[in-house]
Scaffold this active site. Sequence first.
Site, PDB file in Angstrom:
ATOM      1  N   LYS A 106       2.525   5.862   6.954  1.00 14.77           N
ATOM      2  CA  LYS A 106       1.521   5.203   6.592  1.00 14.77           C
ATOM      3  C   LYS A 106       0.823   6.129   4.979  1.00 14.77           C
ATOM      4  O   LYS A 106       0.528   6.433   5.091  1.00 14.77           O
ATOM      5  CB  LYS A 106       0.875   5.993   7.949  1.00 14.77           C
ATOM      6  CG  LYS A 106      -0.775   5.347   7.955  1.00 14.77           C
ATOM      7  CD  LYS A 106      -1.070   5.320   9.409  1.00 14.77           C
ATOM      8  CE  LYS A 106      -2.811   5.528   9.753  1.00 14.77           C
ATOM      9  NZ  LYS A 106      -3.034   3.595   9.987  1.00 14.77           N
ATOM     10  N   ALA A 130      -3.059  -0.699   6.722  1.00 18.64           N
ATOM     11  CA  ALA A 130      -4.249  -0.642   8.052  1.00 18.64           C
ATOM     12  C   ALA A 130      -5.798  -1.567   7.853  1.00 18.64           C
ATOM     13  O   ALA A 130      -5.525  -2.626   6.474  1.00 18.64           O
ATOM     14  CB  ALA A 130      -4.950   0.645   6.841  1.00 18.64           C
TER      15      ALA A 130
END
Length: 230
Positions: A38, A119
């Site tokens: 991430k 994101a």
Amino acid sequence: MTAIYFVTGTDTDAGKTLTVASLIEGAKKRGRSALGYKVLASGVEFLREGMLNRDVLSIMKHSSYPLKYAECVAYQFDEAIAPHLAARETGVVIDTAEFDRGLDHLLEMEPDYIFIEGAGGWMLPLSDSTFLSDWVSARGFPVILTVGVRLGCLSHAVMTRMCVEQMGTTMAGYVINQIIPGMNRFRECADWLRNRFADIPLLGEIPFLESRYTCDLSGYLNTDLLSSKS
């Protein structure tokens, strides 16, 4: 050779983390190794282990190899706001070279797959003039689109695909994620997507899950539909 894919979504909370976890578990079910990464995490909770982000913890949990928390995320911000705003308010400059350093470290482990979670949506700002999609396009990562099915998602899905492809990036596939239990006309929306995106792989459909952090995710997404090389 490790195949790298970038997972984006039609919006915030479309289910990107759930998609990454399900892709990893799908790969493991088929005898392949897979890691999650991430690049940006906004919003932490006070947990027993410290101030941590639940999405990053999910990536740690599902990845094929034991990873440290810091190996799974490039930048983390405490407040659940747009990353470029969080960075500005904390005096941080988001540098995509940091994305690359973390990714290169995971590549040294030689997994079959690395699934990078974005994101927000495709055009997420990193600053006043740069976007996360600029980095993805420059690196040439094929994109997997998570469609969180709700009112407005069909338009968002089409616009996202158009933008991805206009930036010269390949659409590797998409995922239909039911984020609202008992949503009115869910099946009609899913069928519309199947028809509109018939030329790219539908990797699978994830039903609404009450306990997404604890349930078995291995049966939802078919990684065999992805190329072994990206």
